[in-house]
Enzyme design. Structure first.
Site, PDB file in Angstrom:
ATOM      1  N   GLU A 261      -6.453  31.396  20.203  1.00 17.36           N
ATOM      2  CA  GLU A 261      -7.583  30.675  20.806  1.00 17.36           C
ATOM      3  C   GLU A 261      -7.179  29.348  21.458  1.00 17.36           C
ATOM      4  O   GLU A 261      -7.872  28.841  22.321  1.00 17.36           O
ATOM      5  CB  GLU A 261      -8.648  30.379  19.737  1.00 17.36           C
ATOM      6  CG  GLU A 261      -9.305  31.608  19.134  1.00 17.36           C
ATOM      7  CD  GLU A 261     -10.373  32.219  20.037  1.00 17.36           C
ATOM      8  OE1 GLU A 261     -10.709  31.594  21.056  1.00 17.36           O
ATOM      9  OE2 GLU A 261     -10.842  33.318  19.717  1.00 17.36           O
TER      10      GLU A 261
ATOM     11  N   GLU B 232     -16.471  33.753  31.698  1.00 20.32           N
ATOM     12  CA  GLU B 232     -15.156  33.450  31.102  1.00 20.32           C
ATOM     13  C   GLU B 232     -14.260  34.666  31.237  1.00 20.32           C
ATOM     14  O   GLU B 232     -14.706  35.782  30.926  1.00 20.32           O
ATOM     15  CB  GLU B 232     -15.266  33.171  29.580  1.00 20.32           C
ATOM     16  CG  GLU B 232     -15.896  31.868  29.194  1.00 20.32           C
ATOM     17  CD  GLU B 232     -16.001  31.679  27.670  1.00 20.32           C
ATOM     18  OE1 GLU B 232     -15.454  32.504  26.909  1.00 20.32           O
ATOM     19  OE2 GLU B 232     -16.644  30.706  27.268  1.00 20.32           O
TER      20      GLU B 232
ATOM     21  N   GLU C 211      -6.401  23.931  24.018  1.00 14.52           N
ATOM     22  CA  GLU C 211      -7.314  23.163  23.164  1.00 14.52           C
ATOM     23  C   GLU C 211      -6.778  23.143  21.740  1.00 14.52           C
ATOM     24  O   GLU C 211      -7.036  24.041  20.954  1.00 14.52           O
ATOM     25  CB  GLU C 211      -8.718  23.766  23.233  1.00 14.52           C
ATOM     26  CG  GLU C 211      -9.337  23.627  24.620  1.00 14.52           C
ATOM     27  CD  GLU C 211     -10.670  24.342  24.753  1.00 14.52           C
ATOM     28  OE1 GLU C 211     -11.708  23.686  24.561  1.00 14.52           O
ATOM     29  OE2 GLU C 211     -10.668  25.548  25.045  1.00 14.52           O
TER      30      GLU C 211
ATOM     31  N   LYS D   1      -8.942  23.500  18.245  1.00 12.67           N
ATOM     32  CA  LYS D   1      -9.616  24.734  17.805  1.00 12.67           C
ATOM     33  C   LYS D   1      -9.011  25.211  16.495  1.00 12.67           C
ATOM     34  O   LYS D   1      -7.825  25.471  16.401  1.00 12.67           O
ATOM     35  CB  LYS D   1      -9.482  25.824  18.876  1.00 12.67           C
ATOM     36  CG  LYS D   1     -10.474  25.617  20.007  1.00 12.67           C
ATOM     37  CD  LYS D   1     -10.664  26.881  20.811  1.00 12.67           C
ATOM     38  CE  LYS D   1     -11.853  26.719  21.741  1.00 12.67           C
ATOM     39  NZ  LYS D   1     -11.925  27.790  22.735  1.00 12.67           N
TER      40      LYS D   1
END
Ligand SMILES: *[C@@H]1O[C@H](CO)[C@@H](O)[C@H](O)[C@H]1NC(C)=O
Length: 341
Positions: free
Chosen positions: A322, A263, A312, A315
């Site tokens: 994030e 990542e 996303e 989250k």
């Protein structure tokens, strides 16, 4: 004569394949995180991977709708075994065999698995940390028993928190207290000739130290020799962080290990220096950069996965940043242009 001809033909073909592989420069993959309630279907997502020429994918769990969508795609897969399942597969070989049968073997005829990455960022104080290495061993045995030992490598993904020292890169070493976990991981990987998977967030290092680390150094746009670490020097934070891990491995019996960056990326909202332009610069420079290796391991492509395919929105964990690592909007439009070749 005939044999010699065959040998040189094989060598020639071998060279040809090696060359065509590197020339394609298809080593950079993308992580398919799915914590969004507005994301396109797996089938649409895999279609988007193909359209954008993204040849590798990291999955965090073996979701069968995703694996079904990958059938026949030729996309290489890093398949995650989630932390919540470590205890189960560590507890018995037959459970590990079933895991591989159901989640890998059933798809292996037309899905190209490259790794099973067992556990993600397991910390020594996690209740299940004792199960990590036994789970890796059982899954590895299950993969071999399924006849896939030469195709699929078993590993685990760690983050930069395992390092005690990281600066300068040559001084990199693991924290003493993590060795109870790192040591058996390293021994396993060395034995199996598997690479270590590393989640490498230059962004968080930069954002936490933006008084001392230049944005240009984090974005690969600084001058050569920005950081001196004789006999080497560093132009960018990514290389410096990765070489710190290489140094730590050298100090711990893991000098033979390769590191796959499982990542990395740059968010577009929610924190210091987060915007579309910086994310665009980071990810495009990353794709060009990783072909060349690091100062400690020059000329050796770094297999790398960008986090992530989509923003996303589900989250919940603070910080807000994030949520905003995606390359694409939920409507499949690029947030900014990234060229995968
Ligand atoms: C397939 O993988 C999922 C996720 O790890 C797991 O919950 C499930 O039990 C696995 N299937 C089998 C038969 O082990």
């Amino acid at each position: 004569m005939y044999i010699r001809f065959l040998v040189s033909l094989t060598l020639l073909l071998g060279l040809f394949f090696v060359n065509s592989n590197t020339a394609a420069g298809q080593q950079v993959g993308v992580c398919y995180g799915r914590f969004g309630d507005n994301l396109p279907s797996p089938a649409e997502t895999i279609e988007l991977f193909k359209q954008k020429n993204i040849r590798r994918i990291r999955l965090y769990s073996p979701d069968h709708d995703v694996l079904a969508a990958l059938r026949g795609s030729d996309i290489e897969v890093m398949l995650g075994l989630p932390n919540r399942d470590l205890e189960q597969v560590a507890s018995s070989q037959s459970k590990a065999d079933m895991w591989v049968q159901n989640n890998v073997s059933n798809y292996v005829d037309d899905v190209k698995f490259r790794y099973v990455s067992v556990g993600n960022e397991v910390k020594i104080f996690d209740s299940y940390s004792q199960f990590l290495v036994p789970a890796m061993e059982n899954i590895d045995r299950a993969v071999s028993r399924a006849g896939l030992g030469d195709r699929i490598k078993v590993s685990t993904a760690v983050d930069m928190a395992v390092l005690g020292e990281s600066y300068p890169p040559s001084k990199g070493s693991f924290k003493g207290e993590v060795m109870v976990l790192m040591e058996p991981i390293i021994r396993f990987l060395v034995n199996k000739k598997s690479p270590l998977h590393l989640n490498l967030y230059t962004y968080f290092s930069y954002a936490g130290n933006s008084d001392t680390i230049g944005l240009d150094y984090a974005l690969f746009t600084a001058s050569p020799g920005t950081v001196s670490d004789p006999p080497r020097s560093y132009q960018n934070l990514f290389d410096a962080m990765l070489d710190a891990v290489h140094s730590a491995l050298e100090r711990s019996g893991g000098e033979s290990l390769e590191v796959v960056v499982s990542e990395t990326g740059w968010p577009t909202e929610g924190g210091t220096s987060t915007n579309l332009e910086n994310a665009r610069i980071y990810n495009n420079n990353l794709i060009n950069h990783v072909k060349n290796g690091t100062p400690k391991r020059p000329g050796k492509e770094i297999e790398t996965y960008i986090f992530a395919m989509y923003d996303e929105n589900v989250k919940q964990t603070p910080p807000d940043v994030e949520k905003f690592w995606g390359l694409f909007h939920p409507n499949k439009q690029p947030k900014y242009e990234v060229n995968f070749g």
